[in-house]
Design a protein around this motif. Structure first.
Motif, PDB file in Angstrom:
ATOM      1  N   MET A  52       0.889  -1.327   0.043  1.00 46.53           N
ATOM      2  CA  MET A  52       0.011   0.012  -0.061  1.00 46.53           C
ATOM      3  C   MET A  52       1.011   1.299  -0.042  1.00 46.53           C
ATOM      4  SD  MET A  52      -2.749   1.307   2.655  1.00 46.53           S
ATOM      5  CE  MET A  52      -1.728   1.720   3.872  1.00 46.53           C
ATOM      6  N   LEU A  53       1.687   1.261   0.846  1.00 46.39           N
ATOM      7  CA  LEU A  53       2.667   2.349   0.843  1.00 46.39           C
ATOM      8  C   LEU A  53       3.464   2.538  -0.254  1.00 46.39           C
ATOM      9  CD1 LEU A  53       4.020   2.371   4.488  1.00 46.39           C
ATOM     10  CD2 LEU A  53       2.291   3.613   3.692  1.00 46.39           C
ATOM     11  N   ASP A  54       4.010   1.542  -1.006  1.00 42.24           N
ATOM     12  CA  ASP A  54       4.703   1.599  -2.235  1.00 42.24           C
ATOM     13  C   ASP A  54       3.895   2.006  -3.424  1.00 42.24           C
ATOM     14  OD1 ASP A  54       7.094   0.760  -0.925  1.00 42.24           O
ATOM     15  OD2 ASP A  54       7.116  -1.255  -1.515  1.00 42.24           O
ATOM     16  N   SER A  55       2.645   1.754  -3.246  1.00 38.45           N
ATOM     17  CA  SER A  55       1.867   1.972  -4.557  1.00 38.45           C
ATOM     18  C   SER A  55       0.980   3.373  -4.615  1.00 38.45           C
ATOM     19  CB  SER A  55       0.460   1.074  -4.746  1.00 38.45           C
ATOM     20  OG  SER A  55       0.055   0.937  -3.655  1.00 38.45           O
ATOM     21  N   TYR A  56       1.106   4.162  -3.323  1.00 38.20           N
ATOM     22  CA  TYR A  56       0.733   5.496  -2.959  1.00 38.20           C
ATOM     23  C   TYR A  56       1.537   6.412  -4.004  1.00 38.20           C
ATOM     24  CZ  TYR A  56      -0.948   9.712  -0.828  1.00 38.20           C
ATOM     25  OH  TYR A  56      -1.444  10.859  -0.645  1.00 38.20           O
ATOM     26  N   ARG A  57       0.981   7.097  -4.738  1.00 41.00           N
ATOM     27  CA  ARG A  57       1.372   8.247  -5.600  1.00 41.00           C
ATOM     28  C   ARG A  57       0.474   9.355  -5.303  1.00 41.00           C
ATOM     29  NH1 ARG A  57       4.991   5.395  -5.744  1.00 41.00           N
ATOM     30  NH2 ARG A  57       5.643   3.961  -7.492  1.00 41.00           N
ATOM     31  N   PRO A  58       0.974  10.435  -4.500  1.00 43.22           N
ATOM     32  CA  PRO A  58       0.281  11.600  -4.249  1.00 43.22           C
ATOM     33  C   PRO A  58      -0.126  12.316  -5.295  1.00 43.22           C
ATOM     34  CG  PRO A  58       2.247  11.711  -3.238  1.00 43.22           C
ATOM     35  CD  PRO A  58       2.170  10.415  -3.682  1.00 43.22           C
ATOM     36  N   THR A  59      -1.030  13.282  -5.311  1.00 41.65           N
ATOM     37  CA  THR A  59      -1.154  14.057  -6.390  1.00 41.65           C
ATOM     38  C   THR A  59      -0.405  15.370  -6.187  1.00 41.65           C
ATOM     39  OG1 THR A  59      -3.037  15.091  -5.606  1.00 41.65           O
ATOM     40  CG2 THR A  59      -3.435  13.334  -7.072  1.00 41.65           C
ATOM     41  N   VAL A  60       0.364  15.799  -7.243  1.00 43.15           N
ATOM     42  CA  VAL A  60       1.157  16.873  -7.295  1.00 43.15           C
ATOM     43  C   VAL A  60       0.506  18.242  -7.465  1.00 43.15           C
ATOM     44  CG1 VAL A  60       3.275  17.926  -7.734  1.00 43.15           C
ATOM     45  CG2 VAL A  60       3.185  15.419  -7.208  1.00 43.15           C
ATOM     46  N   ASP A  61       0.288  19.094  -7.038  1.00 42.12           N
ATOM     47  CA  ASP A  61      -0.373  20.639  -7.206  1.00 42.12           C
ATOM     48  C   ASP A  61       0.633  21.314  -7.478  1.00 42.12           C
ATOM     49  OD1 ASP A  61      -2.038  22.502  -7.793  1.00 42.12           O
ATOM     50  OD2 ASP A  61      -2.620  22.835  -5.946  1.00 42.12           O
ATOM     51  N   ASP A  62       1.382  21.357  -8.771  1.00 47.65           N
ATOM     52  CA  ASP A  62       2.390  22.271  -9.224  1.00 47.65           C
ATOM     53  C   ASP A  62       1.894  23.671  -9.372  1.00 47.65           C
ATOM     54  OD1 ASP A  62       4.752  23.055  -9.867  1.00 47.65           O
ATOM     55  OD2 ASP A  62       4.498  22.414 -12.081  1.00 47.65           O
ATOM     56  N   ARG A  63       2.338  24.458  -8.306  1.00 42.23           N
ATOM     57  CA  ARG A  63       1.876  25.961  -8.032  1.00 42.23           C
ATOM     58  C   ARG A  63       3.068  26.990  -8.754  1.00 42.23           C
ATOM     59  NH1 ARG A  63      -2.044  26.527  -3.149  1.00 42.23           N
ATOM     60  NH2 ARG A  63      -3.387  24.691  -3.491  1.00 42.23           N
ATOM     61  N   THR A  64       4.033  26.264  -9.307  1.00 44.81           N
ATOM     62  CA  THR A  64       5.290  27.100  -9.614  1.00 44.81           C
ATOM     63  C   THR A  64       4.885  28.126 -10.512  1.00 44.81           C
ATOM     64  OG1 THR A  64       6.565  24.877  -9.381  1.00 44.81           O
ATOM     65  CG2 THR A  64       7.438  26.930 -10.442  1.00 44.81           C
ATOM     66  N   GLU A  65       4.167  28.193 -11.631  1.00 47.41           N
ATOM     67  CA  GLU A  65       3.814  29.266 -12.385  1.00 47.41           C
ATOM     68  C   GLU A  65       3.040  30.096 -11.686  1.00 47.41           C
ATOM     69  OE1 GLU A  65       5.162  29.597 -15.541  1.00 47.41           O
ATOM     70  OE2 GLU A  65       6.080  27.705 -15.285  1.00 47.41           O
ATOM     71  N   LYS A  66       2.322  29.972 -10.742  1.00 46.62           N
ATOM     72  CA  LYS A  66       1.239  30.863 -10.142  1.00 46.62           C
ATOM     73  C   LYS A  66       1.839  31.671  -9.231  1.00 46.62           C
ATOM     74  CE  LYS A  66      -3.012  31.008  -7.548  1.00 46.62           C
ATOM     75  NZ  LYS A  66      -4.105  30.527  -6.887  1.00 46.62           N
ATOM     76  N   ILE A  67       2.878  31.081  -8.412  1.00 54.41           N
ATOM     77  CA  ILE A  67       4.071  31.592  -7.701  1.00 54.41           C
ATOM     78  C   ILE A  67       4.972  32.679  -8.248  1.00 54.41           C
ATOM     79  CG2 ILE A  67       5.850  31.580  -6.008  1.00 54.41           C
ATOM     80  CD1 ILE A  67       4.541  28.759  -5.046  1.00 54.41           C
ATOM     81  N   LEU A  68       5.527  32.107  -9.284  1.00 54.92           N
ATOM     82  CA  LEU A  68       6.177  33.030 -10.100  1.00 54.92           C
ATOM     83  C   LEU A  68       5.489  34.116 -10.750  1.00 54.92           C
ATOM     84  CD1 LEU A  68       8.521  30.485 -11.915  1.00 54.92           C
ATOM     85  CD2 LEU A  68       9.138  32.030  -9.737  1.00 54.92           C
ATOM     86  N   ALA A  69       4.094  34.084 -10.980  1.00 55.22           N
ATOM     87  CA  ALA A  69       3.399  34.948 -11.586  1.00 55.22           C
ATOM     88  C   ALA A  69       3.173  35.987 -10.561  1.00 55.22           C
ATOM     89  CB  ALA A  69       2.284  34.276 -12.161  1.00 55.22           C
ATOM     90  N   SER A  70       2.994  35.689  -9.583  1.00 56.01           N
ATOM     91  CA  SER A  70       2.617  36.650  -8.218  1.00 56.01           C
ATOM     92  C   SER A  70       3.862  37.321  -7.893  1.00 56.01           C
ATOM     93  CB  SER A  70       1.803  35.927  -7.126  1.00 56.01           C
ATOM     94  OG  SER A  70       2.914  35.153  -6.445  1.00 56.01           O
ATOM     95  N   LEU A  71       5.008  37.036  -7.986  1.00 55.38           N
ATOM     96  CA  LEU A  71       6.267  37.641  -7.585  1.00 55.38           C
ATOM     97  C   LEU A  71       6.216  39.083  -8.213  1.00 55.38           C
ATOM     98  CD1 LEU A  71       8.800  34.977  -7.338  1.00 55.38           C
ATOM     99  CD2 LEU A  71       7.797  36.127  -5.727  1.00 55.38           C
ATOM    100  N   PRO A  72       6.571  40.190  -7.349  1.00 58.86           N
ATOM    101  CA  PRO A  72       6.679  41.478  -8.126  1.00 58.86           C
ATOM    102  C   PRO A  72       7.932  41.588  -8.920  1.00 58.86           C
ATOM    103  CG  PRO A  72       7.617  41.654  -5.517  1.00 58.86           C
ATOM    104  CD  PRO A  72       6.912  40.093  -5.876  1.00 58.86           C
ATOM    105  N   THR A  73       7.770  42.359 -10.200  1.00 53.96           N
ATOM    106  CA  THR A  73       8.829  42.284 -10.957  1.00 53.96           C
ATOM    107  C   THR A  73       9.749  43.398 -10.518  1.00 53.96           C
ATOM    108  OG1 THR A  73       7.638  43.444 -12.552  1.00 53.96           O
ATOM    109  CG2 THR A  73       7.775  41.201 -12.609  1.00 53.96           C
ATOM    110  N   GLY A  74      11.179  43.478 -10.715  1.00 57.98           N
ATOM    111  CA  GLY A  74      11.931  44.423 -10.817  1.00 57.98           C
ATOM    112  C   GLY A  74      11.733  45.664 -11.742  1.00 57.98           C
ATOM    113  N   ILE A  75      12.358  46.853 -11.385  1.00 58.89           N
ATOM    114  CA  ILE A  75      12.136  47.773 -12.515  1.00 58.89           C
ATOM    115  C   ILE A  75      12.994  47.625 -13.675  1.00 58.89           C
ATOM    116  CG2 ILE A  75      14.101  49.176 -11.615  1.00 58.89           C
ATOM    117  CD1 ILE A  75      12.579  51.656 -11.843  1.00 58.89           C
ATOM    118  N   ALA A  76      13.906  46.738 -13.842  1.00 55.42           N
ATOM    119  CA  ALA A  76      14.573  46.529 -15.085  1.00 55.42           C
ATOM    120  C   ALA A  76      13.604  45.638 -15.921  1.00 55.42           C
ATOM    121  CB  ALA A  76      15.939  45.746 -14.669  1.00 55.42           C
TER     122      ALA A  76
END
Length: 153
Positions: A52-76
């Motif tokens: 049971m433990l070996d077959s368990y595959r948790p779902t991955v909620d990849d929020r990388t794009e959302k986090i990167l989009a919410s970061l403030p951008t620099g003036i450059a």
């Protein structure tokens, strides 16, 4: 010496696979299994848990794009995005930014230059032409002053 409690602790900690058990206890645990038939049920229970433990595959909620989009951008980064827009309709911004200094420089240049007489322009350019076309030899002689429009003396 291995007893039932220690055997169950090893199964709970390391699982049912003997290769996962500590190497120094592996032989003693095998001997305990051979001498106690009740260990078979415990090992089957541990195998079910391992599966049971070996077959368990948790779902991955990849929020990388959302986090990167919410970061403030620099003036450059904002300046580069403004200067090189993503869409063709936003191209007027950098074109306007380039046209304003051009128009300002042109208007200031035309406003502060004095019109020169045509006669003085011609004389200036003729002198420039004579200087550019002058012979490059070191033995100039008295002709040099005559060539530039002056006296050779």
């Amino acid at each position: 010496m291995i007893d039932e409690q220690r055997y169950r602790e090893i199964l709970d900690s390391y699982g049912s696979e003997p290769m996962r058990w500590p190497a120094e206890l592996r032989a003693a645990l095998r001997d305990f299994e051979d001498n106690n038939p009740s260990t078979k049920a415990w090992r089957i229970e541990a195998q079910a848990l391992d599966y049971m433990l070996d077959s368990y595959r948790p779902t991955v909620d990849d929020r990388t794009e959302k986090i990167l989009a919410s970061l403030p951008t620099g003036i450059a980064d904002r300046f580069i995005a403004w200067l090189a827009p993503d869409s063709f309709t936003s191209l007027w911004k950098p074109l306007t930014a380039g046209a304003i200094p051009l128009a300002l420089g042109l208007s200031l240049g035309l406003a502060f230059t004095e019109p020169e007489s045509t006669q003085s322009n011609v004389a200036y350019w003729e002198a420039e032409e004579r200087a550019m076309l002058a012979p490059l030899s070191l033995d100039i002689g008295s002709d040099w002053g005559d060539y530039l429009g002056g006296s050779g003396d």
